[in-house]
Design a protein around this motif. Structure first.
Motif, PDB file in Angstrom:
ATOM      1  N   GLY A  97       3.547  20.577 -17.596  1.00 56.60           N
ATOM      2  CA  GLY A  97       4.999  20.669 -17.432  1.00 56.60           C
ATOM      3  C   GLY A  97       5.676  19.373 -17.826  1.00 56.60           C
ATOM      4  N   GLY A  98       5.105  18.260 -17.384  1.00 59.03           N
ATOM      5  CA  GLY A  98       5.650  16.966 -17.789  1.00 59.03           C
ATOM      6  C   GLY A  98       5.542  16.747 -19.286  1.00 59.03           C
ATOM      7  N   LEU A  99       4.470  17.261 -19.895  1.00 58.41           N
ATOM      8  CA  LEU A  99       4.311  17.134 -21.346  1.00 58.41           C
ATOM      9  C   LEU A  99       5.415  17.873 -22.087  1.00 58.41           C
ATOM     10  N   ALA A 152       4.449  28.617 -25.694  1.00 63.78           N
ATOM     11  CA  ALA A 152       3.194  29.248 -26.112  1.00 63.78           C
ATOM     12  C   ALA A 152       2.251  28.236 -26.751  1.00 63.78           C
ATOM     13  N   GLY A 153       2.781  27.325 -27.562  1.00 59.27           N
ATOM     14  CA  GLY A 153       1.937  26.340 -28.233  1.00 59.27           C
ATOM     15  C   GLY A 153       1.257  25.401 -27.266  1.00 59.27           C
ATOM     16  N   ILE A 154       2.024  24.853 -26.326  1.00 61.61           N
ATOM     17  CA  ILE A 154       1.428  23.937 -25.341  1.00 61.61           C
ATOM     18  C   ILE A 154       0.569  24.712 -24.351  1.00 61.61           C
ATOM     19  N   GLY A 155       0.934  25.981 -24.079  1.00 58.96           N
ATOM     20  CA  GLY A 155       0.088  26.812 -23.233  1.00 58.96           C
ATOM     21  C   GLY A 155      -1.272  27.063 -23.858  1.00 58.96           C
ATOM     22  N   ALA A 156      -1.285  27.341 -25.174  1.00 57.28           N
ATOM     23  CA  ALA A 156      -2.561  27.515 -25.883  1.00 57.28           C
ATOM     24  C   ALA A 156      -3.371  26.222 -25.867  1.00 57.28           C
ATOM     25  N   TYR A 167       1.790  28.582 -15.172  1.00 58.82           N
ATOM     26  CA  TYR A 167       2.218  27.667 -16.229  1.00 58.82           C
ATOM     27  C   TYR A 167       3.535  28.130 -16.845  1.00 58.82           C
ATOM     28  N   LEU A 168       3.662  29.421 -17.156  1.00 60.11           N
ATOM     29  CA  LEU A 168       4.875  29.928 -17.810  1.00 60.11           C
ATOM     30  C   LEU A 168       6.104  29.753 -16.925  1.00 60.11           C
ATOM     31  N   ILE A 169       5.951  30.019 -15.622  1.00 58.30           N
ATOM     32  CA  ILE A 169       7.090  29.876 -14.711  1.00 58.30           C
ATOM     33  C   ILE A 169       7.591  28.441 -14.684  1.00 58.30           C
ATOM     34  N   TYR A 170       6.670  27.518 -14.453  1.00 59.46           N
ATOM     35  CA  TYR A 170       7.088  26.117 -14.328  1.00 59.46           C
ATOM     36  C   TYR A 170       7.386  25.480 -15.672  1.00 59.46           C
ATOM     37  N   ALA A 171       6.679  25.892 -16.728  1.00 62.41           N
ATOM     38  CA  ALA A 171       6.928  25.312 -18.046  1.00 62.41           C
ATOM     39  C   ALA A 171       8.337  25.626 -18.524  1.00 62.41           C
ATOM     40  N   SER A 172       8.813  26.850 -18.262  1.00 62.37           N
ATOM     41  CA  SER A 172      10.179  27.196 -18.666  1.00 62.37           C
ATOM     42  C   SER A 172      11.203  26.321 -17.948  1.00 62.37           C
ATOM     43  N   ILE A 173      10.929  26.022 -16.683  1.00 63.98           N
ATOM     44  CA  ILE A 173      11.846  25.156 -15.928  1.00 63.98           C
ATOM     45  C   ILE A 173      11.787  23.727 -16.446  1.00 63.98           C
ATOM     46  N   PHE A 174      10.582  23.233 -16.719  1.00 60.56           N
ATOM     47  CA  PHE A 174      10.428  21.866 -17.236  1.00 60.56           C
ATOM     48  C   PHE A 174      11.087  21.721 -18.611  1.00 60.56           C
TER      49      PHE A 174
END
Length: 433
Positions: A199-201, A233-237, A311-318
């Motif tokens: 998320g920080g990334l 999606a890219g950072i998730g992969a 990851y998707l929930i928090y990544a969207s917020i970050f």
């Protein structure tokens, strides 16, 4: 929204970062660092176990020292012929680490033994002495009470608990609750660290693109929503790639370390007296305890599902936070509310370890912002009803849709906003636009 554009952004984010030296070093060095850490811990434990203190025993009863000698002949030294001031002098000259004067009042229970030392040995030595003295005094009291040998053996015996797990089909299997509890805690901690780290990334990536004005070029050919989806999606992969390598490495190392530890323990026990071997076995200490139990495939699948959804929930917020600020220093006002549920889930995880079916654990596993960490810990430890797992997944999907919609509103405006400090009121305006 074009899938092709999303895939282009995904490929750019993934390929750019996976080739970076920082990613490669972190991927390789973290498992090696963990191995080195555990190796150092084990090495220190083995090294420290070789240290043996010398305790002088002034036995006025003439019956307790022989019993202590049977327990640990290298630890106890018979100094019954010396006076107390001579024993103190031996401590000052570092010839012994401490002394204990024993007399009839200790056997009769009128007085507790006193251990005099220079302070060496610490709590471990004190606990050892307390255990040894409790055993020899108890045995002497039993002997003086003319208790039969059978009764004495009953007092000396230790009771262990063997646990068996009954499946839904009625089949009895080995209960690996202890091992699975550790697995659940590790999985929960991995998700906690991954959400915070990746998320920080994402936040730093968005801020960097805004600062370098690269976002203006990208936004001219890609819609903000496509850019947001592609970045997540890219950072998730990238995260899945790194996690897969780490988990595979740790499982492989654990599978190799278990038999090696068993062989080492077998050699250690073979050099012990027969009575010591029996005592170790009665306490459940045997080479077979280092064998790695089987981890169900379903647990790994659930781990992947909850990791991705969390990851998707928090990544969207970050990502929304990164678009709303111009520097990392400005993210602090937004980070705290986001990190609170992550830390709350982390604390509930430890309560789940003790009571996975408790009310707090069940409720925590159904709160979407806490589910990834708490639910995977529950699934590893106990049999969670499928309706709870299904409900938690549905709630997380619904939460992701909501956070994605909200983040897309903020992201589409924020990525092209410069030089202005954004507050919560301004963010609400962006959402309403």
């Amino acid at each position: 929204m074009s899938l092709r554009q999303i895939l282009l952004v995904l490929k750019r984010e993934y390929m750019t970062r996976i080739r970076s030296k920082a990613f490669i070093l972190a991927t390789v060095l973290i498992p090696l660092g963990m191995v080195a850490f555990f190796g150092i811990v084990v090495g220190i434990s083995v090294w420290d176990s070789d240290t043996e203190q010398t305790i002088g025993i002034a036995d006025k009863t003439e019956v307790l020292y022989p019993r202590l000698q049977e327990i640990a002949p290298k630890r106890y030294k018979n100094l019954s012929h010396l006076a107390e001031d001579s024993l103190q002098a031996l401590i000052q000259h570092e010839e012994i680490d401490g002394f204990i004067i024993l007399d009839e009042t200790h056997i009769e229970g009128q007085k507790d033994p006193e251990f005099v030392s220079s302070g060496s040995g610490g709590l471990k030595l004190q606990n050892t002495l307390r255990t040894d003295l409790r055993e020899v005094i108890r045995n002497e009291r039993l002997a003086r009470a003319n208790v039969s040998e059978d009764v004495q053996k009953i007092y000396e015996s230790d009771i262990t608990l063997t646990t068996t797990k009954l499946t839904e089909t009625g089949e009895e299997t080995e209960d690996d609750t202890g091992f699975l509890t550790i697995v659940g805690l590790i999985m929960g901690a991995i998700i906690f660290g991954a959400i915070s780290g990746y998320g920080g990334l994402i936040t730093r990536s968005v801020i960097e693109e805004k600062t370098n004005r690269i976002i203006e070029v990208i936004a001219s050919s890609v819609k903000p929503i496509e850019l947001l989806f592609g970045k997540l999606a890219g950072i998730g992969a990238l995260a899945l790639t790194q996690m897969t390598f780490w988990v595979a490495s740790l499982l492989g190392l654990a599978a190799a370390a278990g038999p090696l530890a068993g062989i080492f323990l077998s050699e250690q026990m073979s050099n012990m007296p027969e009575t010591a071997q029996t005592a170790q076995t009665s306490q459940g200490i045997n080479p077979e305890m280092f064998s790695i139990p089987t981890i169900e495939t379903s647990l790994i699948i659930y781990f992947a599902i909850f990791f991705i959804l969390g990851y998707l929930i928090y990544a969207s917020i970050f990502a929304a936070i990164g678009s709303a600020v111009d520097s990392e220093a400005d993210t602090q006002q937004y980070m705290f509310p986001v990190m609170v549920p992550i830390f709350v889930a982390y604390m509930i995880m430890f309560q789940t370890m003790n009571n996975p079916d408790g009310t707090l654990s069940v409720i925590g596993s159904l709160i979407p912002f806490c589910t990834p960490i708490v639910m995977i810990t529950r699934i590893a430890i106990t049999d969670v009803p499928f309706w709870q797992i299904g409900l938690s997944i549905l709630l997380m999907i619904g939460t992701f849709i909501g956070t994605m919609w909200l983040s897309a509103k903020i992201y589409s405006v924020g990525i092209l906003s410069y030089g202005k400090s954004t507050n919560w009121k301004e963010l609400m305006k962006w959402v309403r636009q």
